[in-house]
Design a protein around this motif. Sequence first.
Motif, PDB file in Angstrom:
ATOM      1  N   ASP A 298       0.878  -1.076  -0.089  1.00  0.00           N
ATOM      2  CA  ASP A 298       0.134  -0.120  -0.082  1.00  0.00           C
ATOM      3  C   ASP A 298       0.890   1.171   0.026  1.00  0.00           C
ATOM      4  OD1 ASP A 298      -2.290  -1.557  -0.043  1.00  0.00           O
ATOM      5  OD2 ASP A 298      -2.466  -1.548   2.198  1.00  0.00           O
ATOM      6  N   THR A 299       1.980   1.457   0.879  1.00  0.00           N
ATOM      7  CA  THR A 299       2.993   2.413   0.810  1.00  0.00           C
ATOM      8  C   THR A 299       3.604   2.521  -0.637  1.00  0.00           C
ATOM      9  OG1 THR A 299       3.016   2.008   3.171  1.00  0.00           O
ATOM     10  CG2 THR A 299       4.718   3.484   1.969  1.00  0.00           C
ATOM     11  N   PHE A 300       3.857   1.183  -1.109  1.00  0.00           N
ATOM     12  CA  PHE A 300       4.650   1.276  -2.415  1.00  0.00           C
ATOM     13  C   PHE A 300       3.852   2.000  -3.535  1.00  0.00           C
ATOM     14  CE2 PHE A 300       4.663  -0.924  -6.645  1.00  0.00           C
ATOM     15  CZ  PHE A 300       5.750  -0.307  -6.963  1.00  0.00           C
ATOM     16  N   ARG A 301       2.446   1.642  -3.504  1.00  0.00           N
ATOM     17  CA  ARG A 301       1.251   2.333  -4.449  1.00  0.00           C
ATOM     18  C   ARG A 301       1.424   3.748  -4.251  1.00  0.00           C
ATOM     19  NH1 ARG A 301      -1.063  -2.598  -3.120  1.00  0.00           N
ATOM     20  NH2 ARG A 301      -1.240  -4.141  -4.860  1.00  0.00           N
ATOM     21  N   GLN A 302       1.378   4.202  -2.909  1.00  0.00           N
ATOM     22  CA  GLN A 302       1.588   5.908  -2.765  1.00  0.00           C
ATOM     23  C   GLN A 302       2.859   6.432  -3.203  1.00  0.00           C
ATOM     24  OE1 GLN A 302       0.675   6.358   1.654  1.00  0.00           O
ATOM     25  NE2 GLN A 302      -0.879   5.054   1.701  1.00  0.00           N
ATOM     26  N   VAL A 303       3.643   5.838  -3.038  1.00  0.00           N
ATOM     27  CA  VAL A 303       4.930   6.277  -3.486  1.00  0.00           C
ATOM     28  C   VAL A 303       5.019   6.391  -4.926  1.00  0.00           C
ATOM     29  CG1 VAL A 303       7.425   5.644  -3.919  1.00  0.00           C
ATOM     30  CG2 VAL A 303       6.239   5.407  -1.812  1.00  0.00           C
ATOM     31  N   ALA A 305       2.126   6.729  -6.961  1.00  0.00           N
ATOM     32  CA  ALA A 305       1.135   7.862  -7.304  1.00  0.00           C
ATOM     33  C   ALA A 305       2.062   9.252  -7.017  1.00  0.00           C
ATOM     34  CB  ALA A 305      -0.089   7.704  -6.335  1.00  0.00           C
ATOM     35  N   ALA A 306       2.716   9.297  -5.846  1.00  0.00           N
ATOM     36  CA  ALA A 306       3.299  10.829  -5.490  1.00  0.00           C
ATOM     37  C   ALA A 306       4.572  11.082  -6.629  1.00  0.00           C
ATOM     38  CB  ALA A 306       4.105  10.694  -3.861  1.00  0.00           C
ATOM     39  N   LEU A 307       5.025  10.074  -7.097  1.00  0.00           N
ATOM     40  CA  LEU A 307       6.028  10.254  -8.053  1.00  0.00           C
ATOM     41  C   LEU A 307       5.642  10.388  -9.423  1.00  0.00           C
ATOM     42  CD1 LEU A 307       9.018   7.904  -6.703  1.00  0.00           C
ATOM     43  CD2 LEU A 307       8.897  10.391  -6.624  1.00  0.00           C
ATOM     44  N   HIS A 308       4.328   9.936  -9.653  1.00  0.00           N
ATOM     45  CA  HIS A 308       3.790  10.151 -11.153  1.00  0.00           C
ATOM     46  C   HIS A 308       4.341   9.038 -11.810  1.00  0.00           C
ATOM     47  CE1 HIS A 308       1.262  13.644  -9.766  1.00  0.00           C
ATOM     48  NE2 HIS A 308       2.502  14.169  -9.393  1.00  0.00           N
ATOM     49  N   PRO A 390       8.461   5.587   3.464  1.00  0.00           N
ATOM     50  CA  PRO A 390       7.887   6.713   4.401  1.00  0.00           C
ATOM     51  C   PRO A 390       8.449   8.057   4.192  1.00  0.00           C
ATOM     52  CG  PRO A 390       7.559   4.509   5.700  1.00  0.00           C
ATOM     53  CD  PRO A 390       8.708   4.590   4.249  1.00  0.00           C
ATOM     54  N   ALA A 391       9.973   7.817   4.397  1.00  0.00           N
ATOM     55  CA  ALA A 391      10.825   9.047   4.359  1.00  0.00           C
ATOM     56  C   ALA A 391      10.712  10.000   3.022  1.00  0.00           C
ATOM     57  CB  ALA A 391      12.126   8.905   4.561  1.00  0.00           C
ATOM     58  N   LEU A 392      10.643   9.062   1.886  1.00  0.00           N
ATOM     59  CA  LEU A 392      10.134   9.619   0.510  1.00  0.00           C
ATOM     60  C   LEU A 392       8.961  10.279   0.573  1.00  0.00           C
ATOM     61  CD1 LEU A 392      11.382  10.211  -2.291  1.00  0.00           C
ATOM     62  CD2 LEU A 392      10.682   7.877  -3.059  1.00  0.00           C
ATOM     63  N   LEU A 393       7.985   9.741   1.289  1.00  0.00           N
ATOM     64  CA  LEU A 393       6.714  10.190   0.897  1.00  0.00           C
ATOM     65  C   LEU A 393       6.520  11.706   1.717  1.00  0.00           C
ATOM     66  CD1 LEU A 393       4.316   7.184   1.407  1.00  0.00           C
ATOM     67  CD2 LEU A 393       4.515   8.554  -0.600  1.00  0.00           C
ATOM     68  N   ARG A 395       9.098  13.623   2.384  1.00  0.00           N
ATOM     69  CA  ARG A 395       9.852  14.762   1.647  1.00  0.00           C
ATOM     70  C   ARG A 395       9.079  15.139   0.195  1.00  0.00           C
ATOM     71  NH1 ARG A 395      12.964  18.681   2.071  1.00  0.00           N
ATOM     72  NH2 ARG A 395      14.292  19.161   0.102  1.00  0.00           N
ATOM     73  N   LEU A 396       8.460  14.252  -0.199  1.00  0.00           N
ATOM     74  CA  LEU A 396       7.539  14.791  -1.447  1.00  0.00           C
ATOM     75  C   LEU A 396       6.370  15.606  -0.918  1.00  0.00           C
ATOM     76  CD1 LEU A 396       7.384  11.365  -3.453  1.00  0.00           C
ATOM     77  CD2 LEU A 396       8.747  13.451  -4.087  1.00  0.00           C
ATOM     78  N   ALA A 397       5.710  15.395   0.294  1.00  0.00           N
ATOM     79  CA  ALA A 397       4.687  16.330   0.787  1.00  0.00           C
ATOM     80  C   ALA A 397       5.217  17.611   1.280  1.00  0.00           C
ATOM     81  CB  ALA A 397       4.110  15.640   1.920  1.00  0.00           C
ATOM     82  N   GLU A 398       6.522  17.458   1.886  1.00  0.00           N
ATOM     83  CA  GLU A 398       7.000  18.888   2.080  1.00  0.00           C
ATOM     84  C   GLU A 398       7.142  19.980   0.896  1.00  0.00           C
ATOM     85  OE1 GLU A 398      10.530  18.069   4.361  1.00  0.00           O
ATOM     86  OE2 GLU A 398       9.628  17.462   6.038  1.00  0.00           O
TER      87      GLU A 398
END
Length: 409
Positions: A298-303, A305-308, A390-393, A395-398
């Motif tokens: 689930d976290t992988f799919r979020q990553v 999506a966040a990286l397009h 999680p750390a990458l997510l 950073r992308l949110a920031e």
Amino acid sequence: MNRPRRDPRAERAAHLTVGEGPRPRYDRTRRATGSGRPRRDPRAEREAQRVGGGVRLRYDLSQVGRPMGEAVTAAPRAAPVAEAPKTVVVETPAFLVAVVPDAPGGRLSGHDRQVIGAARALAGREGAVAVIVDGDCEGLGAAGADRVLRLEPAEGYDPGGRAARVEAALTALDARHALFPESLDGGDCARRVAVSLGEALFTNAEVVAAKGLVRPARGRRVEQSLAPPRLATVAADAVAEYGGPPREARALPFEGSAPVDTAKGIVSATRIPADPATVPLSLAEFVVSAGNGLTDLDTFRQVAAALHATPGASRVLCDAGLMPRHSQVGASGTVLAATCYFALGISGAPQHLQGVAGCEHVVAVNTDLHAAMIERAGLAVVQDAQAVMPALLRRLAEEAEQATVGGTS
């Protein structure tokens, strides 16, 4: 031929005695007068090979075999310093070979670098390669450009206006040859320029050399060759990129670089990007893949999506039913041609490495420093992918929050 006979007693008496006592002792490391050779002292040679003064004994074995008296202690070796390659400068070229790359987003694609490599083959030692680009573009010198002519990019989609500015630039340069990539935009621009100049266009060249160009014809049953024409397009993955030292990439002035307001045949055109989640892996530009080292999909799919990016997976996850079969990357799945490949928790089996061989950039996250994927990657993070995601997510949110604040202010 007579050889003098050895006298062992005389040789023994020639050695100096060592110490005092009732039992005679001799120094056998001294060379005796006459025939014979010195006797080796293994302890002295071993001591001479010792390096450093730490607790653990270390020896320089390159000193093995030296005669007595010549063994030396190895000096500390300095780390080799890589010298920067010298930039090649062509002051007065005999002629110019122009290249009109696509350069999407201000950076050269793999096809663009191949076209510049073909231009270098035509230029040889006497000529120079001049690249005509819209706006700024990075990496031109390393790709093999001697001269750079920058045009002001036009607003919106205007292929006719771009072809007119390229035609004016070719006329100003008085280039002997002009090469275009055989792509959607490059091929269209090449044909517009050829029609406007009234010259023939040699398309889809797969062999480019100073003696001539070669292309397939009649369903690749025959080959057509021609002396290097003025206008030509180069097929993708047919010519090698330039692999020599960086070139100067000197900027050339050009007064007609600004776009001219003319009647446009196209009223409006907008590029609609495809959804990365539904793009086939074979057409994706950015792929993020999960391996057996991931448990939180689930976290992988979020990553992804966040990286397009387009999600992919290794064969292990697909065989286990955790990821769909169409997302499998590798020789038994889909062979990628992506610009960037991001591998999370993938060790790098041979079949998987075959699937990412055509990727331009590879980023890998794995706990094993000696994993094959780490060796293949241009950027490697030796860490657990479960902790990196999680750390990458965050950073992308920031970055997204900062961009939002900056846009509103």
